[in-house]
Motif scaffolding. Structure first.
Motif, PDB file in Angstrom:
ATOM      1  N   GLY A  28       0.812  -1.215   0.000  1.00 45.99           N
ATOM      2  CA  GLY A  28       0.000   0.000   0.000  1.00 45.99           C
ATOM      3  C   GLY A  28       0.844   1.263   0.000  1.00 45.99           C
ATOM      4  N   PHE A  29       1.905   1.281   0.829  1.00 47.33           N
ATOM      5  CA  PHE A  29       2.755   2.469   0.905  1.00 47.33           C
ATOM      6  C   PHE A  29       3.535   2.685  -0.389  1.00 47.33           C
ATOM      7  CE2 PHE A  29       2.412   1.906   5.622  1.00 47.33           C
ATOM      8  CZ  PHE A  29       1.870   3.164   5.883  1.00 47.33           C
ATOM      9  N   LEU A  30       4.048   1.616  -0.990  1.00 45.17           N
ATOM     10  CA  LEU A  30       4.807   1.745  -2.242  1.00 45.17           C
ATOM     11  C   LEU A  30       3.919   2.253  -3.384  1.00 45.17           C
ATOM     12  CD1 LEU A  30       6.910  -1.533  -2.028  1.00 45.17           C
ATOM     13  CD2 LEU A  30       7.822   0.799  -1.975  1.00 45.17           C
ATOM     14  N   ALA A  31       2.741   1.670  -3.508  1.00 40.51           N
ATOM     15  CA  ALA A  31       1.817   2.127  -4.547  1.00 40.51           C
ATOM     16  C   ALA A  31       1.348   3.554  -4.275  1.00 40.51           C
ATOM     17  CB  ALA A  31       0.621   1.186  -4.638  1.00 40.51           C
ATOM     18  N   LEU A  32       1.174   3.887  -2.998  1.00 37.80           N
ATOM     19  CA  LEU A  32       0.772   5.249  -2.641  1.00 37.80           C
ATOM     20  C   LEU A  32       1.846   6.258  -3.052  1.00 37.80           C
ATOM     21  CD1 LEU A  32      -1.265   7.107  -1.230  1.00 37.80           C
ATOM     22  CD2 LEU A  32      -0.072   6.637   0.923  1.00 37.80           C
ATOM     23  N   LEU A  33       3.106   5.908  -2.843  1.00 32.54           N
ATOM     24  CA  LEU A  33       4.201   6.775  -3.278  1.00 32.54           C
ATOM     25  C   LEU A  33       4.185   6.958  -4.794  1.00 32.54           C
ATOM     26  CD1 LEU A  33       7.206   5.586  -1.068  1.00 32.54           C
ATOM     27  CD2 LEU A  33       6.163   7.853  -1.064  1.00 32.54           C
ATOM     28  N   ALA A  34       3.993   5.855  -5.515  1.00 33.00           N
ATOM     29  CA  ALA A  34       3.972   5.923  -6.977  1.00 33.00           C
ATOM     30  C   ALA A  34       2.856   6.843  -7.466  1.00 33.00           C
ATOM     31  CB  ALA A  34       3.808   4.531  -7.565  1.00 33.00           C
ATOM     32  N   LEU A  35       1.660   6.668  -6.949  1.00 28.90           N
ATOM     33  CA  LEU A  35       0.537   7.474  -7.423  1.00 28.90           C
ATOM     34  C   LEU A  35       0.635   8.919  -6.940  1.00 28.90           C
ATOM     35  CD1 LEU A  35      -0.640   4.518  -7.944  1.00 28.90           C
ATOM     36  CD2 LEU A  35      -2.846   5.662  -7.829  1.00 28.90           C
ATOM     37  N   ALA A  36       1.237   9.134  -5.770  1.00 30.72           N
ATOM     38  CA  ALA A  36       1.431  10.503  -5.300  1.00 30.72           C
ATOM     39  C   ALA A  36       2.400  11.255  -6.210  1.00 30.72           C
ATOM     40  CB  ALA A  36       1.952  10.489  -3.867  1.00 30.72           C
ATOM     41  N   ILE A  37       3.487  10.586  -6.608  1.00 36.92           N
ATOM     42  CA  ILE A  37       4.444  11.205  -7.530  1.00 36.92           C
ATOM     43  C   ILE A  37       3.770  11.505  -8.862  1.00 36.92           C
ATOM     44  CG2 ILE A  37       6.552  10.803  -8.864  1.00 36.92           C
ATOM     45  CD1 ILE A  37       7.559   9.112  -6.494  1.00 36.92           C
ATOM     46  N   TYR A  38       3.056  10.529  -9.391  1.00 37.26           N
ATOM     47  CA  TYR A  38       2.396  10.721 -10.689  1.00 37.26           C
ATOM     48  C   TYR A  38       1.358  11.838 -10.610  1.00 37.26           C
ATOM     49  CZ  TYR A  38       0.127   9.671 -15.101  1.00 37.26           C
ATOM     50  OH  TYR A  38      -0.374   9.772 -16.371  1.00 37.26           O
ATOM     51  N   THR A  39       0.593  11.869  -9.534  1.00 37.46           N
ATOM     52  CA  THR A  39      -0.434  12.900  -9.382  1.00 37.46           C
ATOM     53  C   THR A  39       0.187  14.292  -9.333  1.00 37.46           C
ATOM     54  OG1 THR A  39      -1.853  11.354  -8.168  1.00 37.46           O
ATOM     55  CG2 THR A  39      -2.346  13.700  -7.946  1.00 37.46           C
ATOM     56  N   GLY A  40       1.247  14.423  -8.524  1.00 36.92           N
ATOM     57  CA  GLY A  40       1.886  15.731  -8.385  1.00 36.92           C
ATOM     58  C   GLY A  40       2.448  16.250  -9.695  1.00 36.92           C
ATOM     59  N   VAL A  41       3.162  15.393 -10.429  1.00 36.24           N
ATOM     60  CA  VAL A  41       3.764  15.820 -11.697  1.00 36.24           C
ATOM     61  C   VAL A  41       2.688  16.080 -12.750  1.00 36.24           C
ATOM     62  CG1 VAL A  41       5.285  15.123 -13.583  1.00 36.24           C
ATOM     63  CG2 VAL A  41       5.938  14.660 -11.222  1.00 36.24           C
ATOM     64  N   THR A  42       1.655  15.252 -12.772  1.00 34.43           N
ATOM     65  CA  THR A  42       0.595  15.430 -13.765  1.00 34.43           C
ATOM     66  C   THR A  42      -0.133  16.753 -13.557  1.00 34.43           C
ATOM     67  OG1 THR A  42       0.281  13.044 -13.982  1.00 34.43           O
ATOM     68  CG2 THR A  42      -1.525  14.452 -14.704  1.00 34.43           C
ATOM     69  N   VAL A  43      -0.466  17.057 -12.318  1.00 35.96           N
ATOM     70  CA  VAL A  43      -1.212  18.288 -12.028  1.00 35.96           C
ATOM     71  C   VAL A  43      -0.364  19.526 -12.311  1.00 35.96           C
ATOM     72  CG1 VAL A  43      -2.290  19.634 -10.188  1.00 35.96           C
ATOM     73  CG2 VAL A  43      -2.750  17.176 -10.373  1.00 35.96           C
TER      74      VAL A  43
END
Length: 202
Positions: free
Chosen positions: A124-139
């Motif tokens: 959960g934490f690893l996937a959360l990091l991945a999606l947090a990075i992707y979300t931040g850069v995408t936005v």
């Protein structure tokens, strides 16, 4: 109740593993319009009018990093970090599922039982990091350069997988903690009876 919690945790882990694999492998993390055409992208490829191409340095330079010097380095790091965390999440979830299925039939020591909890939570934490990075850069980056963009279903099922991974870890933790709590409750409920018996005998 113990087997229900453990079985529910394993089921959540299997579902999380399937969703993580689908999310990582598919090309619909983001949808947008590029030069009037519909386009979408995943972690490995981008597609324009259903024609897909790998994320290459040429593409990055020509389409996204052209206005900003030094952009290529952090752009490449962004893709590498997101992919790495998602792949580690898949491996961690797979290990957790294997342990969860094995413990149903074979006796393991306490440290193996703890690993049954650690693997789903780390997933959960690893996937959360991945999606947090992707979300931040995408936005902050892609959202300012592409028209009519939105997150798509590959991205969404990644978040669903995170919820399932944490649910699996919590259920596995409860399956371990519940017997301990029952033992402590039984132990403390018996102690007063022993003390009363000792006083009566004196």
């Amino acid at each position: 109740m113990l087997y229900t919690l453990a079985g529910g945790g394993t089921l959540c882990g299997v579902a999380a593993l399937v969703l993580l694999i689908v999310s990582t492998a598919t090309d619909f993390w983001m949808q947008y319009r590029y030069s009037g055409s519909s386009a979408n992208q995943g972690l490995w490829r981008f597609c324009i009018n259903h024609k897909c191409h790998a994320h290459t340095i040429t593409y990055v330079l020509s389409q996204t990093c052209r206005p900003q010097p030094g952009c290529l380095m952090w752009h490449t790091a962004f893709w590498d970090a997101t992919r790495a965390f998602m792949l580690l999440a898949v491996l961690s979830c797979f290990a957790g599922v294997v342990l969860g299925l094995s413990v149903q039939h074979i006796y393991f020591h306490a440290y193996v039982l703890l690993k049954r909890v650690i693997f789903p939570l780390s997933t959960g934490f690893l996937a959360l990091l991945a999606l947090a990075i992707y979300t931040g850069v995408t936005v902050t980056f892609f959202g300012k350069r592409f028209v009519d963009w939105r997150f798509s279903w590959s991205y969404i099922i990644g978040w669903v997988a995170i919820i399932l991974a944490f649910a699996a870890g919590i259920k596995k933790a409860l399956s371990i903690i519940s017997p301990l709590l029952l033992f402590l409750c039984h132990h403390f409920s018996v102690m007063p009876n022993h003390s009363v018996s000792s006083d009566t005998g004196i």
